[in-house]
Write an enzyme that holds these catalytic residues in place. Structure first.
Site, short mmCIF file in Angstrom:
data_model
loop_
_atom_site.label_atom_id
_atom_site.label_comp_id
_atom_site.label_asym_id
_atom_site.label_seq_id
_atom_site.Cartn_x
_atom_site.Cartn_y
_atom_site.Cartn_z
CB ALA A 17 60.17 107.73 31.51
CB THR A 18 60.74 112.04 28.05
OG1 THR A 18 59.48 112.21 28.70
CG2 THR A 18 60.66 112.61 26.65
CD GLN A 63 52.31 106.52 35.55
OE1 GLN A 63 52.09 106.23 36.73
NE2 GLN A 63 52.43 107.78 35.15
CB SER A 67 60.52 108.29 35.23
OG SER A 67 60.64 109.66 35.53
CB ALA A 68 63.73 109.24 39.92
CG HIS A 69 58.94 112.50 38.12
ND1 HIS A 69 57.65 112.93 37.97
CD2 HIS A 69 59.37 112.18 36.88
CE1 HIS A 69 57.31 112.88 36.68
NE2 HIS A 69 58.34 112.43 36.00
CB THR A 126 79.17 115.27 34.40
OG1 THR A 126 80.30 115.69 33.63
CG2 THR A 126 79.57 115.05 35.84
CB CYS A 175 46.94 115.49 28.29
SG CYS A 175 47.22 114.85 29.92
C1 LIG Z 1 53.81 106.01 30.96
C2 LIG Z 1 54.74 107.17 30.95
N1 LIG Z 1 55.80 107.15 30.11
C3 LIG Z 1 56.68 108.16 30.09
C4 LIG Z 1 56.55 109.27 30.89
C5 LIG Z 1 57.56 110.37 30.83
O1 LIG Z 1 58.32 110.37 32.01
P1 LIG Z 1 59.30 111.58 32.41
O2 LIG Z 1 58.44 112.58 33.07
O3 LIG Z 1 60.25 110.96 33.37
O4 LIG Z 1 59.98 112.04 31.19
C6 LIG Z 1 55.47 109.33 31.78
C7 LIG Z 1 55.27 110.51 32.66
O5 LIG Z 1 54.35 111.29 32.46
C8 LIG Z 1 54.54 108.25 31.80
O6 LIG Z 1 53.48 108.27 32.62
#
Ligand SMILES: Cc1ncc(COP(=O)(O)O)c(C=O)c1O
Length: 388
Positions: free
Chosen positions: A75-76, A182, A202-204, A240, A329
């Site tokens: 997601a980042t 989320q 994001s997959a994880h 790739t 954090c």
């Molecule tokens: C709301 C939100 N956006 C973005 C991210 C970033 O995701 P990623 O770990 O896949 O880069 C997170 C993960 O911590 C998240 O909770």
């Protein structure tokens, strides 16, 4: 299983354990369909079929077309591509409207864009963490080229009204980017009905592997590529494709598609039970209005204890609670949670806050033990330093 060793894992918003079928799908892609999916020969086509199946499953979860999907590293990266790509496309007129409680992937990218000349408007939230739609309307009317709002907040679980925000964006003809890291697999997402132009996932967070995400880009949404190279993915994100990661993401998407309704109801009931136990303590406040918080989340502020002592006591005692705190954090910056402070919490309330996030491996026994452990730890700390 409720616990791994003596640890009760209640941090599914940080990352979720692998969902059923994910490991097998990844192994198959690594061993059986290991060719480059861009190759035109038969093994390459088999790998491309694996990617196409995953894209179809994931697109189905958000009512998008598979061909609107761009695979990223998470997601980042998706958020970076959406915000920087849209700003570059808008050129000198770029004006992004967003919210102060967004994830740092958004906030830091906005700071970066601002330093390079883009206009950025950061809107506040009310005591419940929700965006005021009238303020959003005014900000959009002031020449916005992109609106970026997260669906579910990663610290509090607070849900923004994406459908109403999408309607506003439609009225003004401005593109909407949604950080759905989320909310994917937890809430219904319909890119079409919600008028979402760009969607980051994001997959994880849904039981897939780490290091793979996606950005959905609806037709006629202008973004400029940020990674250049072999021209894969219509030139929007060269490199790739990581077929095993993609296959894992696809399997996780299939799993949540089949289980979401029942699973979220189960987690909501468990979360309410946990709150029922914690609520027996004096001076505990729930952050976010319960009806506006996604099912797996419970964020509480605790009076009369030091936030760091509470987090350490919970995470290092027995059984250990794998929970987190927004304060942790930003502890390195010496700050309490900016999300909770934006919701009107005092620095002390924001500092002594704990996020529980439930998921697939949370059961009745986990909740029972976690609730008891939390209450005992707060009582222990208060007895040690009654005036804290
Ligand atoms: C709301 C939100 N956006 C973005 C991210 C970033 O995701 P990623 O770990 O896949 O880069 C997170 C993960 O911590 C998240 O909770």
């Amino acid at each position: 299983m409720s616990a791994a060793g003596d640890v009760l894992y209640l941090d599914h918003a940080a990352t979720a354990p692998l969902a059923p079928g994910v490991f097998a799908a990844m192994q198959r892609a690594l061993l059986d369909t290991s060719a480059n999916p861009a190759s035109l020969h038969a093994p390459g086509r088999a790998a491309a079929d694996e990617v196409a199946a995953a894209a179809a499953g994931l697109a189905g979860l958000v009512n998008a077309r598979p061909r609107d999907l761009i695979w990223t590293s998470g997601a980042t990266e998706s958020i970076n591509l959406a915000l920087k790509g849209a700003a570059e496309f808008a050129g000198g007129d770029a004006h992004v409207v967003s919210v102060v409680t967004e994830h740092s992937a958004t906030l830091d990218t906005l700071d970066w864009l601002e330093k390079r000349g883009a206009r950025v408007t950061r809107l506040g939230v009310d005591d419940h963490g929700r965006l005021d739609l009238e303020a959003l309307d005014r900000a959009i009317a002031d020449g916005a080229t992109l609106v970026s709002v997260m669906h579910v907040n990663n610290e509090t679980g607070v849900i923004q009204e994406i459908a109403a925000i999408g309607d506003l964006c439609r009225e003004h003809g401005v593109a909407l980017h949604v950080d759905a890291a989320q909310s994917l697999g937890r809430l219904p997402i319909d890119m079409d009905a919600m008028n979402i132009a760009l969607l980051s996932v994001s997959a994880h967070k849904i039981g897939g592997p780490k290091g793979i995400g996606a950005l959905f880009v609806r037709p006629r949404t202008g973004i400029a590529a940020q990674l250049h190279g072999g021209g894969q993915q219509r030139g929007l994100r060269s490199g790739t494709l990581a077929t095993h990661q993609i296959a894992g993401f696809g399997a996780a998407a299939d799993h949540v598609a089949a289980t979401r309704g029942e699973e979220q109801a189960r987690l909501g009931a468990l979360r309410d039970r946990l709150w029922g136990q914690i609520d027996s303590l004096e001076g505990v406040m729930r952050n976010g209005a319960p009806a506006q918080v996604a099912a797996p989340f419970l964020n509480v502020s605790v009076a009369g204890v030091h936030g760091e002592a509470l987090l350490i006591g919970l995470t290092e005692g027995t059984p250990a609670l794998a929970v987190s705190s927004g304060a942790a954090c930003s502890a390195a910056k010496g700050q309490s949670s900016y999300v909770l402070r934006a919701m009107g919490r005092t620095p002390r309330e924001a500092g002594a806050s704990i996020r529980f996030s439930l998921g697939a491996n949370t059961d009745d026994a986990t909740i029972e033990q976690a609730g008891r452990r939390f209450v005992a730890e707060v009582e222990r700390l208060r007895a040690l330093a009654p005036a804290a």
